[in-house]
Design a protein around this motif. Structure first.
Motif, PDB file in Angstrom:
ATOM      1  N   ASP A 145     -26.692 -40.137 -47.513  1.00  0.00           N
ATOM      2  CA  ASP A 145     -25.829 -40.142 -46.330  1.00  0.00           C
ATOM      3  C   ASP A 145     -26.395 -41.051 -45.246  1.00  0.00           C
ATOM      4  O   ASP A 145     -27.501 -40.823 -44.739  1.00  0.00           O
ATOM      5  CB  ASP A 145     -25.680 -38.725 -45.770  1.00  0.00           C
ATOM      6  CG  ASP A 145     -25.016 -37.770 -46.759  1.00  0.00           C
ATOM      7  OD1 ASP A 145     -24.530 -38.248 -47.797  1.00  0.00           O
ATOM      8  OD2 ASP A 145     -24.985 -36.561 -46.477  1.00  0.00           O
ATOM      9  N   GLY A 146     -25.662 -42.087 -44.897  1.00  0.00           N
ATOM     10  CA  GLY A 146     -26.066 -42.995 -43.840  1.00  0.00           C
ATOM     11  C   GLY A 146     -27.095 -44.040 -44.238  1.00  0.00           C
ATOM     12  O   GLY A 146     -27.462 -44.889 -43.425  1.00  0.00           O
ATOM     13  N   LEU A 147     -27.555 -44.010 -45.490  1.00  0.00           N
ATOM     14  CA  LEU A 147     -28.656 -44.890 -45.885  1.00  0.00           C
ATOM     15  C   LEU A 147     -28.271 -46.361 -45.884  1.00  0.00           C
ATOM     16  O   LEU A 147     -29.037 -47.209 -45.430  1.00  0.00           O
ATOM     17  CB  LEU A 147     -29.166 -44.500 -47.274  1.00  0.00           C
ATOM     18  CG  LEU A 147     -30.297 -45.363 -47.838  1.00  0.00           C
ATOM     19  CD1 LEU A 147     -31.511 -45.320 -46.917  1.00  0.00           C
ATOM     20  CD2 LEU A 147     -30.686 -44.903 -49.239  1.00  0.00           C
ATOM     21  N   ALA A 148     -27.092 -46.701 -46.386  1.00  0.00           N
ATOM     22  CA  ALA A 148     -26.721 -48.110 -46.529  1.00  0.00           C
ATOM     23  C   ALA A 148     -26.116 -48.694 -45.264  1.00  0.00           C
ATOM     24  O   ALA A 148     -26.351 -49.856 -44.932  1.00  0.00           O
ATOM     25  CB  ALA A 148     -25.752 -48.278 -47.701  1.00  0.00           C
ATOM     26  N   ILE A 149     -25.326 -47.904 -44.531  1.00  0.00           N
ATOM     27  CA  ILE A 149     -24.550 -48.484 -43.445  1.00  0.00           C
ATOM     28  C   ILE A 149     -25.424 -48.951 -42.288  1.00  0.00           C
ATOM     29  O   ILE A 149     -25.151 -49.992 -41.675  1.00  0.00           O
ATOM     30  CB  ILE A 149     -23.457 -47.490 -42.954  1.00  0.00           C
ATOM     31  CG1 ILE A 149     -22.509 -48.196 -41.977  1.00  0.00           C
ATOM     32  CG2 ILE A 149     -24.081 -46.255 -42.351  1.00  0.00           C
ATOM     33  CD1 ILE A 149     -21.777 -49.384 -42.556  1.00  0.00           C
ATOM     34  N   MET A 150     -26.493 -48.228 -41.952  1.00  0.00           N
ATOM     35  CA  MET A 150     -27.335 -48.677 -40.842  1.00  0.00           C
ATOM     36  C   MET A 150     -28.048 -49.991 -41.155  1.00  0.00           C
ATOM     37  O   MET A 150     -28.069 -50.895 -40.308  1.00  0.00           O
ATOM     38  CB  MET A 150     -28.335 -47.590 -40.444  1.00  0.00           C
ATOM     39  CG  MET A 150     -29.251 -48.001 -39.288  1.00  0.00           C
ATOM     40  SD  MET A 150     -28.358 -48.585 -37.828  1.00  0.00           S
ATOM     41  CE  MET A 150     -27.942 -47.028 -37.057  1.00  0.00           C
ATOM     42  N   PRO A 151     -28.658 -50.177 -42.336  1.00  0.00           N
ATOM     43  CA  PRO A 151     -29.215 -51.495 -42.650  1.00  0.00           C
ATOM     44  C   PRO A 151     -28.161 -52.606 -42.642  1.00  0.00           C
ATOM     45  O   PRO A 151     -28.472 -53.743 -42.287  1.00  0.00           O
ATOM     46  CB  PRO A 151     -29.802 -51.290 -44.057  1.00  0.00           C
ATOM     47  CG  PRO A 151     -30.150 -49.844 -44.098  1.00  0.00           C
ATOM     48  CD  PRO A 151     -29.056 -49.166 -43.339  1.00  0.00           C
ATOM     49  N   VAL A 152     -26.927 -52.269 -43.032  1.00  0.00           N
ATOM     50  CA  VAL A 152     -25.844 -53.261 -42.950  1.00  0.00           C
ATOM     51  C   VAL A 152     -25.600 -53.634 -41.492  1.00  0.00           C
ATOM     52  O   VAL A 152     -25.448 -54.812 -41.142  1.00  0.00           O
ATOM     53  CB  VAL A 152     -24.542 -52.718 -43.589  1.00  0.00           C
ATOM     54  CG1 VAL A 152     -23.340 -53.583 -43.190  1.00  0.00           C
ATOM     55  CG2 VAL A 152     -24.669 -52.684 -45.102  1.00  0.00           C
ATOM     56  N   CYS A 192     -18.197 -57.759 -35.295  1.00  0.00           N
ATOM     57  CA  CYS A 192     -17.115 -56.848 -35.677  1.00  0.00           C
ATOM     58  C   CYS A 192     -17.545 -55.918 -36.821  1.00  0.00           C
ATOM     59  O   CYS A 192     -17.155 -54.750 -36.858  1.00  0.00           O
ATOM     60  CB  CYS A 192     -15.876 -57.646 -36.081  1.00  0.00           C
ATOM     61  SG  CYS A 192     -15.090 -58.523 -34.710  1.00  0.00           S
ATOM     62  N   ILE A 193     -18.351 -56.435 -37.740  1.00  0.00           N
ATOM     63  CA  ILE A 193     -18.893 -55.583 -38.803  1.00  0.00           C
ATOM     64  C   ILE A 193     -19.808 -54.533 -38.201  1.00  0.00           C
ATOM     65  O   ILE A 193     -19.801 -53.358 -38.604  1.00  0.00           O
ATOM     66  CB  ILE A 193     -19.655 -56.425 -39.844  1.00  0.00           C
ATOM     67  CG1 ILE A 193     -18.679 -57.322 -40.619  1.00  0.00           C
ATOM     68  CG2 ILE A 193     -20.422 -55.528 -40.816  1.00  0.00           C
ATOM     69  CD1 ILE A 193     -19.354 -58.223 -41.630  1.00  0.00           C
ATOM     70  N   MET A 194     -20.605 -54.936 -37.214  1.00  0.00           N
ATOM     71  CA  MET A 194     -21.469 -53.980 -36.513  1.00  0.00           C
ATOM     72  C   MET A 194     -20.647 -52.856 -35.889  1.00  0.00           C
ATOM     73  O   MET A 194     -20.964 -51.671 -36.047  1.00  0.00           O
ATOM     74  CB  MET A 194     -22.250 -54.680 -35.407  1.00  0.00           C
ATOM     75  CG  MET A 194     -23.443 -55.471 -35.843  1.00  0.00           C
ATOM     76  SD  MET A 194     -24.311 -56.114 -34.387  1.00  0.00           S
ATOM     77  CE  MET A 194     -24.883 -54.584 -33.647  1.00  0.00           C
ATOM     78  N   GLY A 195     -19.618 -53.238 -35.153  1.00  0.00           N
ATOM     79  CA  GLY A 195     -18.790 -52.242 -34.472  1.00  0.00           C
ATOM     80  C   GLY A 195     -18.126 -51.290 -35.440  1.00  0.00           C
ATOM     81  O   GLY A 195     -18.141 -50.063 -35.246  1.00  0.00           O
ATOM     82  N   ALA A 196     -17.545 -51.848 -36.506  1.00  0.00           N
ATOM     83  CA  ALA A 196     -16.886 -51.011 -37.503  1.00  0.00           C
ATOM     84  C   ALA A 196     -17.903 -50.120 -38.212  1.00  0.00           C
ATOM     85  O   ALA A 196     -17.630 -48.953 -38.519  1.00  0.00           O
ATOM     86  CB  ALA A 196     -16.153 -51.891 -38.515  1.00  0.00           C
ATOM     87  N   GLY A 197     -19.102 -50.669 -38.457  1.00  0.00           N
ATOM     88  CA  GLY A 197     -20.147 -49.894 -39.115  1.00  0.00           C
ATOM     89  C   GLY A 197     -20.641 -48.742 -38.256  1.00  0.00           C
ATOM     90  O   GLY A 197     -20.875 -47.634 -38.756  1.00  0.00           O
ATOM     91  N   LEU A 198     -20.792 -48.968 -36.964  1.00  0.00           N
ATOM     92  CA  LEU A 198     -21.218 -47.900 -36.058  1.00  0.00           C
ATOM     93  C   LEU A 198     -20.173 -46.792 -35.981  1.00  0.00           C
ATOM     94  O   LEU A 198     -20.516 -45.604 -35.947  1.00  0.00           O
ATOM     95  CB  LEU A 198     -21.475 -48.473 -34.662  1.00  0.00           C
ATOM     96  CG  LEU A 198     -22.765 -49.288 -34.509  1.00  0.00           C
ATOM     97  CD1 LEU A 198     -22.774 -50.026 -33.185  1.00  0.00           C
ATOM     98  CD2 LEU A 198     -23.988 -48.392 -34.632  1.00  0.00           C
ATOM     99  N   ALA A 199     -18.901 -47.182 -35.947  1.00  0.00           N
ATOM    100  CA  ALA A 199     -17.832 -46.175 -35.926  1.00  0.00           C
ATOM    101  C   ALA A 199     -17.859 -45.338 -37.197  1.00  0.00           C
ATOM    102  O   ALA A 199     -17.691 -44.112 -37.164  1.00  0.00           O
ATOM    103  CB  ALA A 199     -16.477 -46.860 -35.765  1.00  0.00           C
ATOM    104  N   PHE A 200     -18.104 -46.016 -38.333  1.00  0.00           N
ATOM    105  CA  PHE A 200     -18.174 -45.297 -39.608  1.00  0.00           C
ATOM    106  C   PHE A 200     -19.392 -44.386 -39.652  1.00  0.00           C
ATOM    107  O   PHE A 200     -19.335 -43.262 -40.167  1.00  0.00           O
ATOM    108  CB  PHE A 200     -18.217 -46.289 -40.764  1.00  0.00           C
ATOM    109  CG  PHE A 200     -18.423 -45.643 -42.108  1.00  0.00           C
ATOM    110  CD1 PHE A 200     -17.390 -44.950 -42.734  1.00  0.00           C
ATOM    111  CD2 PHE A 200     -19.653 -45.694 -42.733  1.00  0.00           C
ATOM    112  CE1 PHE A 200     -17.589 -44.338 -43.965  1.00  0.00           C
ATOM    113  CE2 PHE A 200     -19.863 -45.082 -43.960  1.00  0.00           C
ATOM    114  CZ  PHE A 200     -18.817 -44.406 -44.576  1.00  0.00           C
TER     115      PHE A 200
END
Length: 307
Positions: A145-152, A192-200
Motif C-alpha cells: 500500500d502506497g509503495l509505488a506511488i510515492m516514488p513515482v 500534473c503526474i505529481m498532483g494526480a499521484g498525491l490525490a491518489f
C-alpha cells in the motif's frame, strides 16, 4: 491477490483496483487545462506524452479488467502484456523521433560533449526498451500500500525540475546539460503526474482503500521513461528511479539463481516481499523505501552539476 505472495496479503482481497484510471485522467486533464489559454497550444511533445500514458494505461486496464471480471489473480498472459507494451513503446519512440523531433543522441556528460549518436532506428529501439523497462519496474514495485506511488511522485517532481532547467537556454548552459526546446511543457506534464499521484495517495496510503493496479503502474512507469527520453536524461533516470531498479534487479537475481542453482537469494521477490518475510511491518517497509527513493532523487539531481 496473488496466491504466491505473502499470506498476509490475502486479507486485502476485495479492495477496489484500477485506481490508475484516476491518476491518468487527473494528469491528462490537468495538463490540458494548463494550456487552455488563447496564446498557447499543446505542443507535439505534450501530445506524444499524452498518447504514451493513455496507451500504456489501456494495456494495464485490460489486464486489470480481466482480473476483476473473471475473478482471478492473473489478467493478461505475459506474452499479450509484453506485446501491448512493445506496441506502446515503439509507437511513442517513432512519434517522438519523427514528429516531435527528439534528438537521437544519448547525452552522457556535459552539453559541450557530443554524446552518443545512435541513428534514428537504433534510437527508437533504445527508447522503446527504456520505456518498457521503466513500466515493468514500477509494476514490480507496486506490491504494498502506497509503495509505488510515492516514488513515482518523487521521480516526477525531479524530472519536472530537470525538464524546466533543460528547457531554459540560460540554465542549461550554466549547468552544462543539453538544451531541449519546449521542455517546459514536459515539466508541466510531470507536475500534473505529481498532483494526480498525491490525490491518489490520499486513498492509497496504508491501509489502502484502492489499488492503482496495472492501469496505474504501467502508465506512470511508461510516462517516466518517456519524459527521461525526451529530456535527454535517460541515464539519470537510473539513479532517480533507483528504487524501481533495485526491485527489478532483485527479481532478476532471484529467477536466475533459482534456475541455475535451485536456490533462492531472497526469501521472496521483489525485494519488498523479502523484508515482509523477515518480519518488517508493511508501513515500515513503505516509509523506508520512500526515504530511499528521496535520497536517490537528490543524488540524481546532484549529477546536474557534478557532471
Amino acid at each position: 491477490i496473488r496466491l504466491d505472495g505473502p499470506e498476509g496479503h490475502l486479507t486485502k482481497a476485495g479492495t477496489p483496483t484500477m485506481g490508475g484510471v484516476a491518476i491518468v485522467v487527473g494528469a491528462v486533464a490537468g495538463y490540458l487545462v494548463s494550456d487552455l489559454r488563447p496564446e498557447t497550444i499543446v505542443t507535439r511533445s505534450g501530445i506524444v506524452l499524452i498518447m504514451a500514458i493513455v496507451a500504456a494505461s489501456a494495456v494495464g486496464l485490460i489486464d486489470d479488467w480481466i482480473k476483476v471480471s473473471r475473478e482471478r489473480n492473473l489478467g493478461l498472459n505475459k506474452s499479450a502484456k509484453i506485446i501491448g507494451l512493445v506496441g506502446v513503446a515503439i509507437g511513442f519512440s517513432i512519434l517522438a523521433m519523427y514528429w516531435a523531433h527528439t534528438s537521437p543522441v544519448i547525452a552522457l556528460t556535459r552539453s559541450e560533449m557530443p554524446g552518443i549518436s545512435l541513428g534514428k532506428i537504433l534510437w527508437v529501439v533504445w527508447a522503446s526498451i527504456l520505456v518498457i523497462a521503466t513500466a515493468n519496474a514500477v509494476n514490480l514495485t507496486d506490491g504494498l500500500d502506497g509503495l509505488a506511488i510515492m516514488p513515482v511522485i518523487i521521480a516526477a517532481g525531479t524530472f519536472a525540475l530537470i525538464a524546466y532547467l533543460a528547457g531554459r537556454a540560460d540554465f542549461s548552459s550554466y549547468l552544462g546539460i543539453p538544451y531541449v526546446e519546449g521542455a517546459g511543457e514536459l515539466a508541466i506534464f510531470c507536475a500534473c503526474i505529481m498532483g494526480a499521484g498525491l490525490a491518489f495517495l490520499w486513498f492509497n496510503a496504508p491501509p489502502a482503500m484502492v489499488f492503482m493496479g496495472d492501469t496505474g503502474s504501467l502508465s506512470t512507469g511508461a510516462a517516466l521513461g518517456a519524459v527521461a527520453v525526451m529530456t535527454k536524461h535517460e541515464l539519470v533516470l537510473v539513479i532517480v528511479g533507483g528504487l524501481f531498479v533495485l526491485e527489478t534487479i532483485s527479481v532478476i537475481i532471484q529467477v536466475a539463481s533459482f534456475k541455475l542453482t535451485g536456490n533462492r537469494v531472497f526469501q521472496m521477490a521483489p525485494l519488498h516481499h523479502h523484508f515482509e518475510q523477515k518480519g518488517w511491518a508493511e508501513q515500515t517497509i513503505v516509509i523506508r523505501f520512500w526515504i530511499i527513493a528521496l535520497i536517490l532523487a537528490l543524488a540524481g539531481l546532484s549529477t546536474l552539476k557534478l557532471r
